[in-house]
Design a protein around this motif. Structure first.
Motif, PDB file in Angstrom:
ATOM      1  N   CYS A  31      -5.124   9.014  27.351  1.00 34.32           N
ATOM      2  CA  CYS A  31      -4.475   8.656  26.095  1.00 34.32           C
ATOM      3  C   CYS A  31      -2.987   9.012  26.198  1.00 34.32           C
ATOM      4  CB  CYS A  31      -5.121   9.428  24.954  1.00 34.32           C
ATOM      5  SG  CYS A  31      -4.277   9.171  23.379  1.00 34.32           S
ATOM      6  N   ASN A  33      -0.967   9.641  23.928  1.00 38.36           N
ATOM      7  CA  ASN A  33      -0.592  10.679  22.960  1.00 38.36           C
ATOM      8  C   ASN A  33      -1.235  12.028  23.263  1.00 38.36           C
ATOM      9  OD1 ASN A  33       1.011   8.898  21.541  1.00 38.36           O
ATOM     10  ND2 ASN A  33      -0.656   8.268  20.178  1.00 38.36           N
ATOM     11  N   HIS A  34      -2.248  12.019  24.115  1.00 35.02           N
ATOM     12  CA  HIS A  34      -2.912  13.266  24.508  1.00 35.02           C
ATOM     13  C   HIS A  34      -3.141  13.240  26.014  1.00 35.02           C
ATOM     14  CE1 HIS A  34      -4.139  12.498  20.262  1.00 35.02           C
ATOM     15  NE2 HIS A  34      -3.786  13.761  20.144  1.00 35.02           N
ATOM     16  N   CYS A  39      -8.879  14.258  23.127  1.00 32.86           N
ATOM     17  CA  CYS A  39      -9.050  13.357  21.990  1.00 32.86           C
ATOM     18  C   CYS A  39     -10.187  12.391  22.272  1.00 32.86           C
ATOM     19  CB  CYS A  39      -7.759  12.604  21.690  1.00 32.86           C
ATOM     20  SG  CYS A  39      -7.373  11.305  22.878  1.00 32.86           S
ATOM     21  N   VAL A  41     -10.215   9.095  22.423  1.00 32.31           N
ATOM     22  CA  VAL A  41      -9.778   7.725  22.695  1.00 32.31           C
ATOM     23  C   VAL A  41     -10.901   6.920  23.346  1.00 32.31           C
ATOM     24  CG1 VAL A  41      -8.761   8.226  24.985  1.00 32.31           C
ATOM     25  CG2 VAL A  41      -7.862   6.341  23.608  1.00 32.31           C
ATOM     26  N   CYS A  62      -7.186   5.713  19.535  1.00 35.69           N
ATOM     27  CA  CYS A  62      -7.214   7.173  19.480  1.00 35.69           C
ATOM     28  C   CYS A  62      -7.266   7.565  18.008  1.00 35.69           C
ATOM     29  CB  CYS A  62      -5.971   7.772  20.152  1.00 35.69           C
ATOM     30  SG  CYS A  62      -5.763   9.539  19.791  1.00 35.69           S
ATOM     31  N   SER A  65      -4.686  10.408  16.691  1.00 41.54           N
ATOM     32  CA  SER A  65      -3.289  10.029  16.439  1.00 41.54           C
ATOM     33  C   SER A  65      -3.188   8.677  15.729  1.00 41.54           C
ATOM     34  CB  SER A  65      -2.496   9.986  17.763  1.00 41.54           C
ATOM     35  OG  SER A  65      -3.061   9.048  18.660  1.00 41.54           O
TER      36      SER A  65
HETATM   37 ZN   LIG Z   1      -5.406  10.483  21.911  1.00 39.44          ZN
END
Ligand SMILES: [Zn+2]
Length: 210
Positions: A31, A33-34, A39, A41, A62, A65
């Protein structure tokens, strides 16, 4: 809900992408964002593109986020219909024409009225020249001193698929670069489509750009 595009690295042309349904093979490594995980996702279907006909873009979501993540194949323009190859052909034709009017007549034979065709061609030439001007400075080893035209960049790269090749050469900067080469949506987006909000470290759009 925010939307992100990431690169789906593939050498396939638009036609090959559709024929092999290559979106089925796409994998999201982590992901965005992670990047360290943690997370939820997960694959979130596909969305269809009008051009090339039958093309689909694989998507992930995700939840943590609230972000959808699309993996855009190298052959596809970002936030603009069609393929990068087709876009490149239009700009090359326009650069080789005596005038934009002549190019519009040649390129958009299906268009009913010249003003519409002219806007269509002018917009593409502007978008491509703008992004070429930015890209040239990013890869001085390949494009130092190169004019910001499609014909000049093609000659330097020795490739008729120069835009697709550039996707790979500036892969690390695609999130900051404007569409249709990069993934940063333009303020003046595709007509009828709302600008996509995007988590990004990119610059704010200039005042009045939208
Ligand atoms: Zn994520």
């Amino acid at each position: 809900m925010a939307g992100l595009q990431l690169r789906y690295e593939t050498g396939l042309t638009g036609e090959e992408y559709v024929r092999t349904e290559a979106w089925r093979e796409a994998r999201l490594e982590r992901c965005p964002n992670h990047p360290h995980g943690g997370c939820s996702v997960a694959r979130h279907g596909t969305y269809g593109r009008k051009t090339p006909p039958g093309a689909k873009v694989p998507r992930w979501y995700c939840r943590e986020s609230h972000t959808t993540i699309g993996l855009l194949a190298d052959c596809l323009s970002s936030h603009l219909p069609g393929t990068l190859d087709d876009l490149e052909s239009v700009v090359v034709a326009a650069e080789g024409s005596s005038s934009l009017e002549a190019a519009a007549n040649d390129v958009r034979r299906d268009a009913v009225e010249l003003p519409g065709a002219l806007r269509w061609v002018r917009r593409r030439v502007r978008l491509v020249h703008d992004v070429l001007a930015r890209v040239i400075g990013l890869i001085p080893d390949r494009l130092s001193g190169c004019a910001a035209t499609m014909v000049a960049v093609r000659a330097r790269l020795g490739s008729a698929g120069a835009l697709m090749q550039l996707r790979g050469l500036v892969a690390a900067q695609l999130r900051m670069l404007p569409s249709p080469l990069g993934f940063q949506p333009r303020g003046r987006g595709v007509p009828g489509r709302k600008p996509v909000f995007q988590h990004s470290m990119g610059p704010d759009p200039p005042p009045g750009a939208s």
